[in-house]
Write a protein that holds these residues in place. Sequence first.
Motif, mmCIF file in Angstrom:
data_model
loop_
_atom_site.group_PDB
_atom_site.id
_atom_site.type_symbol
_atom_site.label_atom_id
_atom_site.label_comp_id
_atom_site.label_asym_id
_atom_site.label_seq_id
_atom_site.Cartn_x
_atom_site.Cartn_y
_atom_site.Cartn_z
ATOM 1 N N LYS C 22 0.848 -1.190 0.000
ATOM 2 C CA LYS C 22 0.000 0.000 0.000
ATOM 3 C C LYS C 22 0.880 1.235 0.000
ATOM 4 O O LYS C 22 2.021 1.187 0.450
ATOM 5 N N PRO C 23 0.325 2.352 -0.494
ATOM 6 C CA PRO C 23 1.115 3.579 -0.424
ATOM 7 C C PRO C 23 1.439 3.922 1.025
ATOM 8 O O PRO C 23 0.657 3.649 1.924
ATOM 9 N N SER C 24 2.601 4.480 1.199
ATOM 10 C CA SER C 24 3.079 4.781 2.536
ATOM 11 C C SER C 24 2.122 5.723 3.261
ATOM 12 O O SER C 24 1.606 6.662 2.677
ATOM 13 N N ARG C 25 1.900 5.414 4.564
ATOM 14 C CA ARG C 25 0.990 6.267 5.313
ATOM 15 C C ARG C 25 1.638 7.592 5.687
ATOM 16 O O ARG C 25 1.002 8.604 5.799
ATOM 17 N N MET C 26 2.950 7.526 5.915
ATOM 18 C CA MET C 26 3.605 8.791 6.249
ATOM 19 C C MET C 26 4.279 9.352 5.007
ATOM 20 O O MET C 26 4.423 8.675 4.001
ATOM 21 N N SER C 27 4.633 10.617 5.117
ATOM 22 C CA SER C 27 5.233 11.276 3.968
ATOM 23 C C SER C 27 6.535 10.578 3.587
ATOM 24 O O SER C 27 7.429 10.419 4.429
ATOM 25 N N PRO C 28 6.671 10.151 2.321
ATOM 26 C CA PRO C 28 7.920 9.501 1.903
ATOM 27 C C PRO C 28 9.126 10.403 2.132
ATOM 28 O O PRO C 28 10.197 9.928 2.518
ATOM 29 N N ALA C 29 8.943 11.706 1.885
ATOM 30 C CA ALA C 29 10.064 12.634 2.060
ATOM 31 C C ALA C 29 10.548 12.603 3.502
ATOM 32 O O ALA C 29 11.747 12.558 3.781
ATOM 33 N N LEU C 30 9.586 12.612 4.428
ATOM 34 C CA LEU C 30 9.936 12.612 5.849
ATOM 35 C C LEU C 30 10.625 11.294 6.221
ATOM 36 O O LEU C 30 11.640 11.286 6.926
ATOM 37 N N ARG C 31 10.064 10.202 5.741
ATOM 38 C CA ARG C 31 10.628 8.880 6.038
ATOM 39 C C ARG C 31 12.085 8.818 5.589
ATOM 40 O O ARG C 31 12.963 8.367 6.315
ATOM 41 N N LEU C 32 12.341 9.288 4.372
ATOM 42 C CA LEU C 32 13.690 9.251 3.826
ATOM 43 C C LEU C 32 14.605 10.198 4.593
ATOM 44 O O LEU C 32 15.751 9.864 4.917
ATOM 45 N N ALA C 33 14.079 11.392 4.905
ATOM 46 C CA ALA C 33 14.903 12.386 5.585
ATOM 47 C C ALA C 33 15.337 11.874 6.950
ATOM 48 O O ALA C 33 16.507 12.011 7.339
ATOM 49 N N VAL C 34 14.416 11.262 7.694
ATOM 50 C CA VAL C 34 14.772 10.750 9.019
ATOM 51 C C VAL C 34 15.802 9.629 8.887
ATOM 52 O O VAL C 34 16.758 9.554 9.674
ATOM 53 N N ALA C 35 15.638 8.792 7.863
ATOM 54 C CA ALA C 35 16.603 7.704 7.652
ATOM 55 C C ALA C 35 17.995 8.268 7.389
ATOM 56 O O ALA C 35 18.982 7.835 7.995
ATOM 57 N N VAL C 36 18.064 9.255 6.508
ATOM 58 C CA VAL C 36 19.365 9.848 6.187
ATOM 59 C C VAL C 36 19.947 10.523 7.429
ATOM 60 O O VAL C 36 21.145 10.414 7.719
ATOM 61 N N PHE C 37 19.077 11.194 8.189
ATOM 62 C CA PHE C 37 19.524 11.861 9.406
ATOM 63 C C PHE C 37 20.135 10.851 10.382
ATOM 64 O O PHE C 37 21.198 11.077 10.965
ATOM 65 N N ALA C 38 19.460 9.725 10.516
ATOM 66 C CA ALA C 38 19.976 8.697 11.427
ATOM 67 C C ALA C 38 21.322 8.168 10.944
ATOM 68 O O ALA C 38 22.239 7.938 11.741
ATOM 69 N N ILE C 39 21.454 8.008 9.643
ATOM 70 C CA ILE C 39 22.734 7.521 9.092
ATOM 71 C C ILE C 39 23.841 8.535 9.377
ATOM 72 O O ILE C 39 24.953 8.168 9.769
ATOM 73 N N VAL C 40 23.511 9.819 9.199
ATOM 74 C CA VAL C 40 24.513 10.867 9.455
ATOM 75 C C VAL C 40 24.944 10.835 10.916
ATOM 76 O O VAL C 40 26.144 10.840 11.235
ATOM 77 N N LEU C 41 23.959 10.784 11.815
ATOM 78 C CA LEU C 41 24.295 10.795 13.245
ATOM 79 C C LEU C 41 25.148 9.581 13.607
ATOM 80 O O LEU C 41 26.118 9.697 14.353
ATOM 81 N N CYS C 42 24.794 8.420 13.063
ATOM 82 C CA CYS C 42 25.580 7.217 13.369
ATOM 83 C C CYS C 42 27.004 7.369 12.858
ATOM 84 O O CYS C 42 27.960 6.954 13.519
ATOM 85 N N ALA C 43 27.141 7.956 11.668
ATOM 86 C CA ALA C 43 28.484 8.130 11.118
ATOM 87 C C ALA C 43 29.301 9.063 12.003
ATOM 88 O O ALA C 43 30.506 8.893 12.163
ATOM 89 N N CYS C 44 28.623 10.064 12.579
ATOM 90 C CA CYS C 44 29.337 11.045 13.399
ATOM 91 C C CYS C 44 29.586 10.526 14.818
ATOM 92 O O CYS C 44 30.442 11.054 15.527
#
Lengths: 224, 332, 245
Positions: C22-44
């Motif tokens: 099914k289409p994502s219930r939450m905003s895809p942009a937000l989902r992706l942004a949070v994922a990238v943010f988490a990756i950045v924080l983990c890298a740092c």
Amino acid sequence: MNTIELKNVSFNYDDGTPALEDISLSLASGRCYVIKGPNGCGKSSLFRILNGLSFPTKGEYFFKGTAVTPKFLHDKKNAAIFHSKIGFLFQDTEVMLFTGSVEDEIAFGLYQLGLSDEEVKSRTGHYISALSLEALRRRAPFSLSGGEKKRVALASILAMEPEVLIMDEPLSGLDEDGQSWITDALKSLKSPERLLLIATHNDQLVREISDQTILMDKFHHIVN
Amino acid sequence: MHIPDNYLSPQTCAVMFAAAAPAWVISVRKVKKELPPEKVAMMGVGAAFSFLGMMFNVPLPGGTTGHAVGGTLIALLLGPYASCISVSIALLLQALIFGDGGILSFGANCFNMAFVLPFVGYAIAHAISPNWGKNKKRDLIGAGIGSYIGINAAALCAAIEFGIQTMLFKDASGNALYCPYGLNVSIPAMMAGHLTLFGLAEVVFTVAVLAFVWKAAPDFDNSTVKAKTALPVKILLGVLICAVPVGLLAEGTAWGEWGADEISGTGAGYVPKGIAHGINYPALLPDYSFSGLPDWFGYILSAVVGVALLVIIFRIISYIASKGSRYDRAVA
Amino acid sequence: MTERLLKAIAAIVDSDSNSEKKPSRMSPALRLAVAVFAIVLCACSRNAVFVITVLTVELIRMALLKPDRMIYVLKKLVLPIVFTLLIMLPAVFFGHRSTMLTVTMKVAESVLILLLVNEDLSWKEITGVFSEIHLPSVITMTLDTTVRFLVLLGRLAERIHEAYLLRSLGRAADRRKMSAAGGILGTVFLKSSKMSQESFEAMQCRGYNGAYRRLSRHRFCIWDALYLCAVPMLVIFFIITQKAI
């Protein structure tokens, strides 16, 4: 004044071989014309000229009284109005479907018309149900079957509500169900405000829909 | 040549993003203004081709993979600016959807493969055959040499980005935080493959397609956005290329010093019992300290990990078992 | 290589025709942004607790997947981990004892986060993010055509390759294979450039004036709000763990 007027139109390919020779046509609104002719008779070139993709080497093309020339279509406003009035279904529907989903495909033309988001949405929804595409709404066009692609391509053109509809072999590559579906759809498209021009080899379609048949011969002429 | 995440430090990644950004902006502007619209539609074909070329990949020692990119080919057919966008988009799709190459290292990957590669390849091809389009044989030789040097230049950039990590980023006990190999390892490891196999693959990919296209469709429109760049843009690009290494060094030392100071004062190596049980953390993760966090956090964390793992294992086993039994029943 | 390509294409088409997704219930942009943010924080992050915690959360999300998807994600996860371990192994003997586990752990975490994004979102929703954040239409359009041509090219290359095999009666010598590959690639390129040319004409016929947009715009909803809470939580936790060193 007829909607489409071709006056002594000839067309040569880049290398000089003739594709159309001295063709004159006069097509009126509210009628359905069917073009028949052997492969290579110049149908495709004719359709390209009618859609403003190519221009006559000799002769003139008038659309609703205005001469369609490279200069005329170079003006973006003119081009927008011209293209919004003519819908063209390519023989290879694959090339017509370039967006990521069926609904985006239908919305594409509507965005070009400059409609508001709300209008685009409601019109897209209307044509999705009109051509029973609900189940395919979010699918990518390239993953659909041949018949489904045809329907999507047709929907994307009809949504722009053109006055002239030109179709190159709308039944090609379809199975029997698909053919009868499209035939019925085409019949329902006949209306006093609309001009239909269809190239086909399918005799049944000619019988069911044609008001007038235009025959072309292999020498790039119109016979009748 | 795809650099995965966490092989480069976040600082390096940031610098590389900053370096790739102007290339993107200039490319989009150039393409919008100068590339004929029907060629813009071709950029997707270019990107798909580049994607294809990248699927020939082979892992290389030193932390990455080798493959053809096709950047020079696209640059010669559609112009280097279009090539920059096409290859970037191929890389973006690979990073986001196919899991090749990292998100943080996207800037670095684009700098190497979407900026350095097509521009170098294009410049060299045109330097060898200045009257492009007049002499097909000479063009092909230029294309071959250009694509070879282009991909090697890109590989060298990647190798340098890898190699400087261990010089710049170390923890208190001298362990590398990111790619642990210096330039003396990373450059030979990367270049050995690219000077031979992958360089050759790129040359074959470029020349074969170009030769075929010209033979089968001699009238294939060769009009591209020429890399006749305005002087300010040239200067900007030059400054960028020179500034990137400097930026990398500057960023790195600043962070490295800070890191060393901070960490050396914190008694790294202490691990609470709850986590240290079973796994020999102190030896393996000396730079990672759990000190300062309450013990219960460690307990809870390990409990949650355990439960999650158990659920995963249990569900997979029952799934496989049910599939098996269904099959058995069907057979019976 | 053909096999890999066909697999990739099958994945694109499958995810598209899979009606269960099914289409994502939450905003895809937000989902992706949070994922990238988490990756950045983990890298740092200099603190393993942070990375392990994020990894734990992702493991829980994975535990909630359907078993067949779990297997798929696990398979995809194994290769980068093994690859990284192998590459980092020699460094252990050069005196970088901890690097191997640090880097491998972070690689696992990045790859898992992205894999789970791909479980939540279809490729269409992911590419759609880029039109939502108002990138130039040149880019969004190229993104869509790239996916389309990837599928078309793959099918075309397969057909031409088969035709070539049939004609050469399966006795394709290696030497000839090379030139045949060039021919296949060249034909595919010409065919697809012709297609893209015609597609451009089809766009013209619909009055293309540079507008290229997606229809469905996500409206901010309760799921987005909940998901947005992840950001401050990540930040606070990141600060606590970094201070704790």
